[in-house]
Design a protein around this motif. Structure first.
Motif, PDB file in Angstrom:
ATOM      1  N   ILE A 114       0.777  -1.119   0.110  1.00  0.00           N
ATOM      2  CA  ILE A 114       0.085   0.002   0.011  1.00  0.00           C
ATOM      3  C   ILE A 114       0.761   1.198  -0.126  1.00  0.00           C
ATOM      4  CG2 ILE A 114      -1.591   1.213   1.378  1.00  0.00           C
ATOM      5  CD1 ILE A 114      -2.820  -1.290   2.493  1.00  0.00           C
ATOM      6  N   THR A 115       1.864   1.177   0.756  1.00  0.00           N
ATOM      7  CA  THR A 115       2.781   2.504   0.868  1.00  0.00           C
ATOM      8  C   THR A 115       3.431   2.635  -0.368  1.00  0.00           C
ATOM      9  OG1 THR A 115       3.136   1.931   3.166  1.00  0.00           O
ATOM     10  CG2 THR A 115       4.521   3.456   2.184  1.00  0.00           C
ATOM     11  N   ARG A 116       4.063   1.523  -1.066  1.00  0.00           N
ATOM     12  CA  ARG A 116       4.579   1.766  -2.260  1.00  0.00           C
ATOM     13  C   ARG A 116       3.563   2.351  -3.524  1.00  0.00           C
ATOM     14  NH1 ARG A 116       6.964  -3.489  -1.443  1.00  0.00           N
ATOM     15  NH2 ARG A 116       9.409  -3.188  -1.057  1.00  0.00           N
ATOM     16  N   MET A 117       2.292   1.880  -3.211  1.00  0.00           N
ATOM     17  CA  MET A 117       1.335   2.470  -4.337  1.00  0.00           C
ATOM     18  C   MET A 117       1.338   4.095  -3.824  1.00  0.00           C
ATOM     19  SD  MET A 117      -2.656   1.200  -4.967  1.00  0.00           S
ATOM     20  CE  MET A 117      -3.077   1.549  -3.421  1.00  0.00           C
ATOM     21  N   LEU A 118       1.199   4.275  -2.751  1.00  0.00           N
ATOM     22  CA  LEU A 118       0.827   5.552  -2.047  1.00  0.00           C
ATOM     23  C   LEU A 118       2.157   6.619  -2.456  1.00  0.00           C
ATOM     24  CD1 LEU A 118      -0.901   7.498  -0.387  1.00  0.00           C
ATOM     25  CD2 LEU A 118       0.625   6.667   1.562  1.00  0.00           C
ATOM     26  N   HIS A 119       3.438   6.075  -2.760  1.00  0.00           N
ATOM     27  CA  HIS A 119       4.353   6.887  -2.708  1.00  0.00           C
ATOM     28  C   HIS A 119       4.673   6.625  -4.300  1.00  0.00           C
ATOM     29  CE1 HIS A 119       6.578   7.721   1.315  1.00  0.00           C
ATOM     30  NE2 HIS A 119       5.271   7.025   1.589  1.00  0.00           N
TER      31      HIS A 119
END
Length: 202
Positions: A114-119
């Protein structure tokens, strides 16, 4: 004594359940196909609702991912409000931020994805920063209340200190998140936040 919030009625409980289900369906599609490659219509169809119904629950596609971020800010504020009165401001802010991680088990692999997608998605990144500004709006007054003393009757000094601490804490959280991604979650996020804060305060 704080007044307890009233128990939500059937309609509100149903609305929350549908909201949660659509968010879960949407997140699964985003992680599988990519955020920008997934359309609102695809999310609505997978959730079994119409496009019009989708917009009853989410103003934008980005809100499927970030919709509860504003609510997290209020939960952090509530955690900050109950910290011991004499606790140092940085320790109180740290404990309030960690309160979110105590709400349930942490799935590191899911958080990394999720954080990779967010960033990695410009529109999500922009909305994430916007939501962090909303966090500042609710956290600064609470921290300022804790910092105000008899030599600061109008609260200007307390507001100034609180704004600086909260802005720095959130900036350190962003830096820690970036490093956490580069390390594939091998170092706990809270440790990286502590290191970032220590670097700023050194």
């Amino acid at each position: 004594m704080r007044n307890e919030e009233p128990t939500p009625g059937l309609r509100e409980r149903t609305r929350r359940a549908v909201h949660r289900e659509v968010a879960e369906v949407g997140m699964a599609l985003f992680l599988e196909r990519g955020f920008e490659e997934t359309t609102i219509d695809q999310v609505a169809e997978a959730a079994g609702i119409s496009r019009r119904s989708f917009f009853r629950y989410f103003a934008t596609k980005e809100d499927v991912v970030l919709g509860d971020l504003a609510d997290r800010g209020h939960r952090i504020r509530a955690a900050l409000a109950v910290r011991p009165p004499g606790e140092q401001p940085w320790e109180a802010v740290r404990a309030a931020l960690l309160a979110l991680r105590d709400e349930g088990p942490v799935d590191t692999d899911a958080e990394l994805r999720i954080t990779r997608m967010l960033h990695g998605t410009p529109s999500l990144r922009a909305r994430h920063l916007e939501k962090h500004l909303a966090w500042q709006e609710v956290l600064v007054p609470e921290l300022a209340r804790r910092l105000r003393g008899p030599d600061d009757p109008d609260g200007v000094a307390a507001d100034h200190r609180a704004a600086a601490i909260i802005a720095t804490a959130l900036a350190c959280l962003d830096v820690a998140s970036e490093t956490w991604l580069r390390l594939d979650g091998s170092v706990p996020l809270e440790q990286l936040w502590d290191e970032a804060v220590a670097a700023v305060r050194a």
